[in-house]
Scaffold this motif. Structure first.
Motif, PDB file in Angstrom:
ATOM      1  N   THR A   1       0.846  -1.195   0.000  1.00 50.08           N
ATOM      2  CA  THR A   1       0.000   0.000   0.000  1.00 50.08           C
ATOM      3  C   THR A   1       0.885   1.251   0.000  1.00 50.08           C
ATOM      4  OG1 THR A   1      -0.034   0.221   2.390  1.00 50.08           O
ATOM      5  CG2 THR A   1      -1.749  -1.183   1.406  1.00 50.08           C
ATOM      6  N   VAL A   2       0.229   2.383  -0.213  1.00 54.22           N
ATOM      7  CA  VAL A   2       0.919   3.676  -0.187  1.00 54.22           C
ATOM      8  C   VAL A   2       1.614   3.852   1.166  1.00 54.22           C
ATOM      9  CG1 VAL A   2       0.505   6.172  -0.126  1.00 54.22           C
ATOM     10  CG2 VAL A   2      -0.578   4.743  -1.898  1.00 54.22           C
ATOM     11  N   GLU A   3       0.881   3.574   2.228  1.00 52.59           N
ATOM     12  CA  GLU A   3       1.469   3.777   3.553  1.00 52.59           C
ATOM     13  C   GLU A   3       2.648   2.828   3.800  1.00 52.59           C
ATOM     14  OE1 GLU A   3      -1.232   4.227   6.826  1.00 52.59           O
ATOM     15  OE2 GLU A   3       0.339   3.721   8.270  1.00 52.59           O
ATOM     16  N   GLU A   4       2.514   1.584   3.357  1.00 51.87           N
ATOM     17  CA  GLU A   4       3.625   0.646   3.534  1.00 51.87           C
ATOM     18  C   GLU A   4       4.855   1.111   2.762  1.00 51.87           C
ATOM     19  OE1 GLU A   4       0.966  -3.392   4.307  1.00 51.87           O
ATOM     20  OE2 GLU A   4       1.461  -2.822   2.262  1.00 51.87           O
ATOM     21  N   ASN A   5       4.637   1.637   1.573  1.00 55.01           N
ATOM     22  CA  ASN A   5       5.755   2.193   0.806  1.00 55.01           C
ATOM     23  C   ASN A   5       6.431   3.323   1.592  1.00 55.01           C
ATOM     24  OD1 ASN A   5       6.370   1.596  -2.301  1.00 55.01           O
ATOM     25  ND2 ASN A   5       4.259   1.010  -1.882  1.00 55.01           N
ATOM     26  N   LEU A   6       5.627   4.183   2.183  1.00 52.89           N
ATOM     27  CA  LEU A   6       6.187   5.301   2.939  1.00 52.89           C
ATOM     28  C   LEU A   6       6.942   4.806   4.170  1.00 52.89           C
ATOM     29  CD1 LEU A   6       3.217   7.809   2.651  1.00 52.89           C
ATOM     30  CD2 LEU A   6       5.445   7.976   1.524  1.00 52.89           C
ATOM     31  N   ARG A   7       6.406   3.776   4.790  1.00 53.19           N
ATOM     32  CA  ARG A   7       7.061   3.241   5.992  1.00 53.19           C
ATOM     33  C   ARG A   7       8.425   2.612   5.667  1.00 53.19           C
ATOM     34  NH1 ARG A   7       4.596   3.777  10.605  1.00 53.19           N
ATOM     35  NH2 ARG A   7       2.403   4.400  10.550  1.00 53.19           N
ATOM     36  N   LEU A   8       8.563   2.141   4.437  1.00 52.27           N
ATOM     37  CA  LEU A   8       9.881   1.643   4.020  1.00 52.27           C
ATOM     38  C   LEU A   8      10.906   2.767   4.068  1.00 52.27           C
ATOM     39  CD1 LEU A   8       9.171  -0.731   1.014  1.00 52.27           C
ATOM     40  CD2 LEU A   8      10.033  -1.335   3.280  1.00 52.27           C
TER      41      LEU A   8
ATOM     42  N   ASP B   1       7.059  12.765  11.076  1.00 49.46           N
ATOM     43  CA  ASP B   1       7.461  13.020   9.689  1.00 49.46           C
ATOM     44  C   ASP B   1       6.443  12.431   8.715  1.00 49.46           C
ATOM     45  OD1 ASP B   1       9.692  14.204  10.692  1.00 49.46           O
ATOM     46  OD2 ASP B   1      11.135  12.806   9.819  1.00 49.46           O
ATOM     47  N   LEU B   2       5.955  11.227   9.040  1.00 50.75           N
ATOM     48  CA  LEU B   2       4.977  10.582   8.164  1.00 50.75           C
ATOM     49  C   LEU B   2       3.728  11.467   8.042  1.00 50.75           C
ATOM     50  CD1 LEU B   2       4.184   8.044   6.516  1.00 50.75           C
ATOM     51  CD2 LEU B   2       3.220   7.102   8.616  1.00 50.75           C
ATOM     52  N   HIS B   3       3.291  12.012   9.168  1.00 53.32           N
ATOM     53  CA  HIS B   3       2.113  12.887   9.116  1.00 53.32           C
ATOM     54  C   HIS B   3       2.392  14.149   8.325  1.00 53.32           C
ATOM     55  CE1 HIS B   3       0.500  10.286  12.348  1.00 53.32           C
ATOM     56  NE2 HIS B   3      -0.554  10.449  11.586  1.00 53.32           N
ATOM     57  N   GLN B   4       3.582  14.673   8.498  1.00 54.99           N
ATOM     58  CA  GLN B   4       3.917  15.889   7.760  1.00 54.99           C
ATOM     59  C   GLN B   4       3.929  15.629   6.251  1.00 54.99           C
ATOM     60  OE1 GLN B   4       7.532  17.870   8.909  1.00 54.99           O
ATOM     61  NE2 GLN B   4       6.865  19.757   7.945  1.00 54.99           N
ATOM     62  N   VAL B   5       4.493  14.487   5.882  1.00 57.78           N
ATOM     63  CA  VAL B   5       4.551  14.141   4.463  1.00 57.78           C
ATOM     64  C   VAL B   5       3.132  13.938   3.909  1.00 57.78           C
ATOM     65  CG1 VAL B   5       5.140  12.203   2.951  1.00 57.78           C
ATOM     66  CG2 VAL B   5       6.915  13.291   4.298  1.00 57.78           C
ATOM     67  N   LEU B   6       2.277  13.305   4.697  1.00 61.46           N
ATOM     68  CA  LEU B   6       0.900  13.096   4.234  1.00 61.46           C
ATOM     69  C   LEU B   6       0.145  14.432   4.134  1.00 61.46           C
ATOM     70  CD1 LEU B   6       0.050   9.768   6.091  1.00 61.46           C
ATOM     71  CD2 LEU B   6       0.362  10.065   3.629  1.00 61.46           C
ATOM     72  N   ASP B   7       0.508  15.394   4.994  1.00 62.76           N
ATOM     73  CA  ASP B   7      -0.076  16.741   4.881  1.00 62.76           C
ATOM     74  C   ASP B   7       0.364  17.415   3.591  1.00 62.76           C
ATOM     75  OD1 ASP B   7      -1.468  16.697   7.188  1.00 62.76           O
ATOM     76  OD2 ASP B   7      -0.017  17.865   8.359  1.00 62.76           O
ATOM     77  N   TYR B   8       1.617  17.197   3.267  1.00 62.19           N
ATOM     78  CA  TYR B   8       2.161  17.783   2.043  1.00 62.19           C
ATOM     79  C   TYR B   8       1.499  17.190   0.801  1.00 62.19           C
ATOM     80  CZ  TYR B   8       6.404  20.149   3.767  1.00 62.19           C
ATOM     81  OH  TYR B   8       7.306  20.989   4.330  1.00 62.19           O
ATOM     82  N   PHE B   9       1.253  15.880   0.858  1.00 56.27           N
ATOM     83  CA  PHE B   9       0.719  15.181  -0.314  1.00 56.27           C
ATOM     84  C   PHE B   9      -0.679  14.637   0.011  1.00 56.27           C
ATOM     85  CE2 PHE B   9       5.393  14.607  -0.745  1.00 56.27           C
ATOM     86  CZ  PHE B   9       5.598  15.043  -2.033  1.00 56.27           C
ATOM     87  N   PRO B  10      -1.697  15.511  -0.032  1.00 57.61           N
ATOM     88  CA  PRO B  10      -3.041  15.064   0.335  1.00 57.61           C
ATOM     89  C   PRO B  10      -3.543  13.909  -0.528  1.00 57.61           C
ATOM     90  CG  PRO B  10      -3.032  17.405  -0.315  1.00 57.61           C
ATOM     91  CD  PRO B  10      -1.616  16.949  -0.356  1.00 57.61           C
TER      92      PRO B  10
ATOM     93  N   LEU C   1      11.282  10.732   3.691  1.00 57.65           N
ATOM     94  CA  LEU C   1      11.117  10.057   4.985  1.00 57.65           C
ATOM     95  C   LEU C   1      12.368   9.307   5.419  1.00 57.65           C
ATOM     96  CD1 LEU C   1       7.452   8.808   4.840  1.00 57.65           C
ATOM     97  CD2 LEU C   1       8.420  10.575   6.305  1.00 57.65           C
ATOM     98  N   SER C   2      13.269   9.028   4.493  1.00 57.65           N
ATOM     99  CA  SER C   2      14.497   8.350   4.902  1.00 57.65           C
ATOM    100  C   SER C   2      15.491   9.354   5.503  1.00 57.65           C
ATOM    101  CB  SER C   2      15.111   7.592   3.723  1.00 57.65           C
ATOM    102  OG  SER C   2      15.646   8.493   2.788  1.00 57.65           O
TER     103      SER C   2
END
Ligand SMILES: Nc1ncnc2c1ncn2[C@@H]1O[C@H](COP(=O)(O)OP(=O)(O)O)[C@@H](O)[C@H]1O
Ligand SMILES: [Mg+2]
Length: 245
Positions: free
Chosen positions: A93-100, A114-123, A151-152
């Motif tokens: 999923t999108v979230e799993e990709n981000l968690r990588l 950071d994950l929340h900030q990135v998700l705010d940036y990319f609605p 995120l890395s």
């Protein structure tokens, strides 16, 4: 100097893709690398990332030689590369990709923030965080690979043609995010594009690569003013008649 590439030559089999290329990026700088298709831009990024080895010359990151390190060690030192074709993990999923992306910085406690900030940036990514990455549009996949790289928590992020295939509005959005993240996190950026884009407006310096060699380097204004970019792109001065070569 955060990244220091000195006089490298790189071959693909018989083909010499880079010949005596030097390029330097200081901590906190944004540098654009421009050049037409086939100039060797991706080869330069693959070499930095450790996916391709230089036949001669040196690559240093943070003051240490990285020319012999495997890609994962280079990534761990904080040099993130976003390759030109969007490599998402399509069955995740999108979230799993981000968690990588987060996983690359294990032990860091600010990951969820950071994950929340990135998700705010990319609605768009936030809306689709539970969808499989394979089901995203090309533009959304591009955002996903950029978000994952952010995120890395890299010190330097090198992006290979981030605007490729994106609608102009989306390109603007991606550049806004990069600029904002850069300002907040003291991120260093190396942006590779074929032609001048809006990235030039916030670049400190520009390199023009052509046929495997650095043809020009200077401030964005110098590169644009002198029409050098056009010459580099078309191979002749824009005012000259187009003769056969
Ligand atoms: N895997 C490869 N095998 C052989 N030649 C390659 C390979 N990848 C790139 N090249 C060649 O190396 C040169 C530089 O390519 P590339 O780095 O992809 O340029 P750019 O990213 O600027 O378009 C080109 O002549 C290209 O054809
Ligand atoms: Mg390329």
């Amino acid at each position: 100097m955060l990244l220091s590439i000195q006089d490298i030559s790189v071959h693909h089999g018989q083909i010499c893709a880079l010949r005596g290329v030097s390029l330097h990026v200081r901590q906190g700088e944004t540098v654009s690398l421009l050049g037409p298709n086939g100039a060797g831009k991706s080869t330069l990024l693959w070499t930095m990332a450790g996916a391709v080895r230089a036949r001669s010359g040196t690559v240093e990151f943070g003051g240490r030689g990285i020319g012999d390190l495997p890609p994962e060690s280079i990534a761990r030192l904080g040099l993130a590369t976003v390759p030109e074709r969007r490599r998402v993990f399509s069955s995740l999923t999108v979230e799993e990709n981000l968690r990588l992306g987060l996983w690359a910085q294990s032990g860091y406690r600010g990951g969820e923030h950071d994950l929340h900030q990135v998700l705010d940036y990319f609605p768009k990514l936030a809306e689709r965080r539970r969808s499989l990455a394979a089901r995203l549009s090309g533009g959304e996949q591009q955002m996903l690979v950029i978000a994952r790289a952010l995120l890395s928590r890299p010190r330097l992020i090198a992006l290979d043609e981030p605007s490729f295939g994106l609608a102009p509005m989306v390109v603007d959005q991606v550049y806004d995010i990069l600029q904002d993240w850069r300002a907040r996190r003291n991120l260093t950026l190396l942006i590779v594009e074929q032609t001048a884009t809006r990235a030039l407006s916030f670049s400190d310096r520009v390199y023009v690569l052509r046929s495997g060699q650095i043809e020009h380097t200077g401030s964005p204004a110098e590169i644009c003013d002198s029409e050098r970019l056009e010459q580099a792109y078309f191979g002749f001065p824009s005012t000259a008649p187009q003769g056969r070569s």
